[in-house]
Design an enzyme around this catalytic site. Structure first.
Site, PDB file in Angstrom:
ATOM      1  N   ARG A 152       0.737  -1.152  -0.135  1.00 27.41           N
ATOM      2  CA  ARG A 152      -0.086   0.006  -0.004  1.00 27.41           C
ATOM      3  C   ARG A 152       0.941   1.356   0.112  1.00 27.41           C
ATOM      4  O   ARG A 152       2.025   1.194   0.715  1.00 27.41           O
ATOM      5  CB  ARG A 152      -0.907   0.053   1.151  1.00 27.41           C
ATOM      6  CG  ARG A 152      -2.056  -1.208   1.349  1.00 27.41           C
ATOM      7  CD  ARG A 152      -3.052  -0.440   0.069  1.00 27.41           C
ATOM      8  NE  ARG A 152      -4.179  -1.566   0.229  1.00 27.41           N
ATOM      9  CZ  ARG A 152      -4.482  -2.385  -0.468  1.00 27.41           C
ATOM     10  NH1 ARG A 152      -3.913  -2.651  -1.612  1.00 27.41           N
ATOM     11  NH2 ARG A 152      -5.606  -3.060  -0.562  1.00 27.41           N
ATOM     12  N   HIS A 173      -1.915   1.070  -9.773  1.00 24.96           N
ATOM     13  CA  HIS A 173      -2.837   0.027  -8.654  1.00 24.96           C
ATOM     14  C   HIS A 173      -3.389  -0.963  -9.328  1.00 24.96           C
ATOM     15  O   HIS A 173      -4.773  -1.009  -9.212  1.00 24.96           O
ATOM     16  CB  HIS A 173      -3.293   0.880  -7.703  1.00 24.96           C
ATOM     17  CG  HIS A 173      -3.800   0.144  -6.193  1.00 24.96           C
ATOM     18  ND1 HIS A 173      -3.831   1.051  -5.124  1.00 24.96           N
ATOM     19  CD2 HIS A 173      -3.787  -1.084  -6.297  1.00 24.96           C
ATOM     20  CE1 HIS A 173      -4.067  -0.125  -4.202  1.00 24.96           C
ATOM     21  NE2 HIS A 173      -4.228  -1.142  -4.901  1.00 24.96           N
TER      22      HIS A 173
END
Ligand SMILES: NC(=O)c1ccc[n+]([C@@H]2O[C@H](COP(=O)([O-])OP(=O)(O)OC[C@H]3O[C@@H](n4cnc5c(N)ncnc54)[C@H](OP(=O)(O)O)[C@@H]3O)[C@@H](O)[C@H]2O)c1
Length: 308
Positions: free
Chosen positions: A223, A271
């Site tokens: 993340r 992402h």
């Protein structure tokens, strides 16, 4: 009883079609069309609505539509509500593909060759055998173990790091903060597959980079807030790191003028390392509901105290 979906509406329409086919007796609704709130028993969300307990007093299960739950404010959820993260096999398959691509890309100097191509520079580098390229993975969870299993086939010497002690054949396993330096020192390519928690926020910073071998490379698929961008740029510019393959940043997307967009030692993707696949996700969710009704253990049940 109703199943409520609150995430990307295009994928929601796919979930709706799959629910109609696989669970015709379970009404499926897409936020904000939740109907009678008292009938909502199951919620699949990227971001759950505020004040969940008051809005849906009979909610029994909360699913994250993603593999992580760091986007949830766990403290704001009803304390006894089970939270289930997405562990469907499509996410794992996507992550194995992506990390294999990135590790092979770094192993075979792809960032340097892409930069050379842009400059019209024909500059062969010496090929290293995989047996001499040590790969270390931060995290030994569901995704990391699948990735390590695939990487083993190329002959990379493998290591991993987790919170609790793990044993994986063919992988040098390290556990806890005390054993992290030893794992970093033997990682020519480091892969981050950690969940975002208070303990992992900012972990990819100057201190960690200083423990890696000179010229090591990084793949970051955890993340964004785990990575210190300034420390990363300093490590790239100073030569401590040779290249980085990034799928997650903070913020997402990066500001248009951020140096990481155009840095010659950086490969950046938006992402997309892996995505929940509706078909297998609906199978998993329906199986979890069946297990919940039967009082059986739930796969992917989040340990709230641990934070993942
Ligand atoms: N970029 C993308 O598209 C994408 C897609 C999917 C997932 N992800 C990320 O990948 C993460 C991992 O997913 P997963 O399904 O593999 O999770 P998981 O099965 O829960 O595994 C997490 C691993 O991290 C370890 N860990 C957690 N906190 C730690 C700490 N403080 N120190 C050392 N090790 C620690 C755990 O240790 P233990 O084994 O001791 O529990 C476990 O091995 C997700 O949380 C998400 O952030 C990214």
């Amino acid at each position: 009883m109703t199943f409520l979906y609150k995430a990307d509406p295009v994928r929601g329409a796919e979930w709706a079609a799959l629910f109609a086919e696989k669970a015709p007796d379970l009404p499926f609704r897409i936020w904000p069309d939740f109907g009678d709130p008292g009938r909502v028993r199951y919620l699949a969300a990227w971001l759950p609505p505020d004040d969940l307990e008051r809005r849906f007093p009979n909610l029994e299960l909360l699913f994250s539509v993603g593999a992580g739950i760091d986007q949830f404010d766990l403290g704001a959820l009803p304390p006894d509500l089970p939270v289930v993260r997405m562990t469907e096999p499509g996410i794992t398959a996507g992550m194995v593909e992506y990390v294999t691509m990135a590790v092979l890309g770094l192993h075979r100097d792809l960032p340097a060759y892409l930069d050379g191509q842009r400059r019209r520079e024909w500059r062969p580098l010496r090929v290293q055998p995989a047996a001499k390229r040590r790969v270390g993975v931060l995290g030994l969870g569901r995704l990391a173990r699948a990735v390590l299993d695939r990487l083993a086939a190329f002959g990379f010497p493998l290591a991993g790091w987790s919170r609790s002690r793990r044993e994986i054949p063919g992988v040098a396993c390290h556990a806890g903060p005390d054993e992290l330096p030893a794992m970093l020192e033997r990682s020519d390519i480091l892969v981050c597959l950690l969940p975002l928690t208070d303990a992992t926020r900012g972990i990819l910073g100057a201190g960690l980079f200083s423990r890696l071998p000179q010229g090591a490379a990084l793949v970051h698929v955890g993340r964004g807030p785990q990575l210190d961008h300034d420390a990363l740029l300093a490590a790239l510019d100073g030569g401590r790191l040779s290249a980085v393959w990034l799928d997650v940043t903070e913020p997402e997307p990066l500001p248009a003028d951020h140096r990481l967009w155009s840095h010659p030692k950086v490969v950046l993707t938006p992402h997309i390392a892996s995505m929940t696949q509706p078909e297998t996700a609906v199978d998993l969710v329906l199986d979890a509901i069946r297990r919940h009704r039967a009082g059986e253990p739930l796969p992917g049940l989040v340990d709230r105290a641990r934070g993942y």
